[in-house]
Design a protein around this motif. Structure first.
Motif, PDB file in Angstrom:
ATOM      1  N   ILE A  17      44.876  39.674  38.512  1.00 58.28           N
ATOM      2  CA  ILE A  17      44.280  38.705  39.438  1.00 58.28           C
ATOM      3  C   ILE A  17      43.567  39.443  40.575  1.00 58.28           C
ATOM      4  N   ALA A  18      44.182  40.520  41.055  1.00 56.97           N
ATOM      5  CA  ALA A  18      43.557  41.320  42.118  1.00 56.97           C
ATOM      6  C   ALA A  18      42.223  41.882  41.635  1.00 56.97           C
ATOM      7  N   GLN A  19      42.199  42.338  40.399  1.00 52.95           N
ATOM      8  CA  GLN A  19      40.958  42.876  39.829  1.00 52.95           C
ATOM      9  C   GLN A  19      39.917  41.761  39.668  1.00 52.95           C
ATOM     10  N   LEU A  20      40.349  40.604  39.240  1.00 56.83           N
ATOM     11  CA  LEU A  20      39.450  39.462  39.063  1.00 56.83           C
ATOM     12  C   LEU A  20      38.771  39.088  40.380  1.00 56.83           C
ATOM     13  N   PHE A  21      39.522  39.149  41.470  1.00 54.81           N
ATOM     14  CA  PHE A  21      38.984  38.761  42.774  1.00 54.81           C
ATOM     15  C   PHE A  21      38.567  39.958  43.632  1.00 54.81           C
ATOM     16  N   ASP A  22      38.634  41.147  43.052  1.00 52.69           N
ATOM     17  CA  ASP A  22      38.237  42.368  43.752  1.00 52.69           C
ATOM     18  C   ASP A  22      38.945  42.492  45.100  1.00 52.69           C
ATOM     19  N   CYS A  23      40.267  42.437  45.033  1.00 56.46           N
ATOM     20  CA  CYS A  23      41.087  42.575  46.244  1.00 56.46           C
ATOM     21  C   CYS A  23      42.306  43.428  45.918  1.00 56.46           C
ATOM     22  N   VAL A  24      43.094  43.712  46.916  1.00 53.28           N
ATOM     23  CA  VAL A  24      44.305  44.506  46.690  1.00 53.28           C
ATOM     24  C   VAL A  24      45.440  43.599  46.192  1.00 53.28           C
ATOM     25  N   PRO A  25      46.331  44.130  45.367  1.00 51.26           N
ATOM     26  CA  PRO A  25      47.439  43.323  44.847  1.00 51.26           C
ATOM     27  C   PRO A  25      48.306  42.686  45.939  1.00 51.26           C
ATOM     28  N   SER A  26      48.422  43.345  47.085  1.00 48.33           N
ATOM     29  CA  SER A  26      49.241  42.767  48.155  1.00 48.33           C
ATOM     30  C   SER A  26      48.660  41.438  48.657  1.00 48.33           C
ATOM     31  N   GLN A  27      47.352  41.262  48.499  1.00 41.97           N
ATOM     32  CA  GLN A  27      46.753  39.982  48.896  1.00 41.97           C
ATOM     33  C   GLN A  27      47.211  38.862  47.955  1.00 41.97           C
ATOM     34  N   ILE A  28      47.403  39.189  46.696  1.00 42.26           N
ATOM     35  CA  ILE A  28      47.927  38.209  45.734  1.00 42.26           C
ATOM     36  C   ILE A  28      49.353  37.843  46.144  1.00 42.26           C
ATOM     37  N   ASN A  29      50.152  38.838  46.520  1.00 40.79           N
ATOM     38  CA  ASN A  29      51.516  38.575  47.012  1.00 40.79           C
ATOM     39  C   ASN A  29      51.480  37.627  48.203  1.00 40.79           C
ATOM     40  N   TYR A  30      50.587  37.897  49.138  1.00 39.45           N
ATOM     41  CA  TYR A  30      50.487  37.058  50.336  1.00 39.45           C
ATOM     42  C   TYR A  30      50.196  35.604  49.956  1.00 39.45           C
ATOM     43  N   VAL A  31      49.244  35.392  49.066  1.00 36.23           N
ATOM     44  CA  VAL A  31      48.894  34.032  48.637  1.00 36.23           C
ATOM     45  C   VAL A  31      50.106  33.352  48.011  1.00 36.23           C
ATOM     46  N   ILE A  32      50.774  34.035  47.130  1.00 37.93           N
ATOM     47  CA  ILE A  32      51.927  33.444  46.440  1.00 37.93           C
ATOM     48  C   ILE A  32      53.066  33.156  47.410  1.00 37.93           C
ATOM     49  N   ASN A  33      53.340  34.100  48.304  1.00 38.68           N
ATOM     50  CA  ASN A  33      54.459  33.934  49.246  1.00 38.68           C
ATOM     51  C   ASN A  33      54.206  32.874  50.306  1.00 38.68           C
ATOM     52  N   THR A  34      52.957  32.593  50.623  1.00 33.09           N
ATOM     53  CA  THR A  34      52.669  31.619  51.681  1.00 33.09           C
ATOM     54  C   THR A  34      52.157  30.287  51.168  1.00 33.09           C
ATOM     55  N   ARG A  35      51.534  30.253  50.025  1.00 26.69           N
ATOM     56  CA  ARG A  35      50.906  29.022  49.539  1.00 26.69           C
ATOM     57  C   ARG A  35      51.644  28.372  48.376  1.00 26.69           C
ATOM     58  N   GLU A  57      44.032  30.856  46.077  1.00 29.25           N
ATOM     59  CA  GLU A  57      44.902  29.684  46.011  1.00 29.25           C
ATOM     60  C   GLU A  57      44.258  28.581  45.171  1.00 29.25           C
ATOM     61  N   ALA A  58      42.982  28.301  45.428  1.00 32.20           N
ATOM     62  CA  ALA A  58      42.271  27.249  44.691  1.00 32.20           C
ATOM     63  C   ALA A  58      42.232  27.560  43.194  1.00 32.20           C
ATOM     64  N   TYR A  59      41.994  28.817  42.854  1.00 32.83           N
ATOM     65  CA  TYR A  59      41.958  29.227  41.445  1.00 32.83           C
ATOM     66  C   TYR A  59      43.307  28.962  40.772  1.00 32.83           C
ATOM     67  N   LEU A  60      44.387  29.409  41.422  1.00 31.73           N
ATOM     68  CA  LEU A  60      45.718  29.224  40.833  1.00 31.73           C
ATOM     69  C   LEU A  60      46.091  27.749  40.731  1.00 31.73           C
ATOM     70  N   LYS A  61      45.724  26.961  41.733  1.00 34.15           N
ATOM     71  CA  LYS A  61      46.018  25.519  41.688  1.00 34.15           C
ATOM     72  C   LYS A  61      45.211  24.824  40.595  1.00 34.15           C
ATOM     73  N   LYS A  62      43.997  25.291  40.370  1.00 36.04           N
ATOM     74  CA  LYS A  62      43.171  24.719  39.295  1.00 36.04           C
ATOM     75  C   LYS A  62      43.838  24.974  37.943  1.00 36.04           C
TER      76      LYS A  62
END
Length: 158
Positions: A26-44, A6-11
């Motif tokens: 973005i998932a690769q950049l943060f070494d996470c699964v793509p669904s985590q990116i969805n979660y951030v976008i959908n909630t934040r 979230e902080a990265y995208l807001k920056k």
């Protein structure tokens, strides 16, 4: 991890009005699964928090996040009343109040009072009824703010 993404995208959004991302990159950049990116976008990055999200699926797909720019107080109040609609849960209602406070549409005191009125402890526990009541109350509060003199409110906020 969610806070970091979230902080990265807001920056990035602070530097430009919108950001266009590919979920997998973005998932690769943060070494996470793509669904985590969805979660951030959908909630934040919701409309209640002042963001518009557009997406295009497929090989050339993207997610575009746009920071909503409101022209004036009246536009903001009208937009929020439309967003609230006939039903709103406590989390989204709190987001609306926080956004109005951040944008200096309401004072700290008004925000506190509105948040108390949105609290789930005041309602029956039947979700559909509670969300409708909460919506009616919040829309009525915002409609009332539309008819108060903006300059008077700003003087009261000082």
């Amino acid at each position: 991890m969610t806070d970091i993404i979230e902080a990265y995208l807001k920056k990035v959004l602070h530097q430009q009005e919108q950001v266009e991302i590919r979920r997998s990159e973005i998932a690769q950049l943060f070494d996470c699964v793509p669904s985590q990116i969805n979660y951030v976008i959908n909630t934040r990055f919701t409309i209640q928090k002042g963001y518009l999200v557009e997406s295009k699926r497929g090989g050339g797909g993207y997610i575009r996040i746009i920071k909503v720019q409101v022209l004036d107080e009246m536009d903001m109040l009208n937009s929020m009343i439309d967003i609230i609609g006939d039903s709103i849960n406590e989390t989204d209602a709190r987001s609306v109040v926080h956004k109005l406070y951040e944008d200096e549409i309401i004072s700290k005191r008004e925000a506190k009072l509105m948040l108390v009125a949105m609290d789930k402890s005041l309602y029956t526990g039947e979700r559909l009824i509670d969300n409708r009541l909460r919506s009616n109350l919040l829309r009525t509060m915002l409609a009332n703010l539309k008819y108060e003199e903006p300059n008077k409110r700003k003087a009261d906020n000082s």
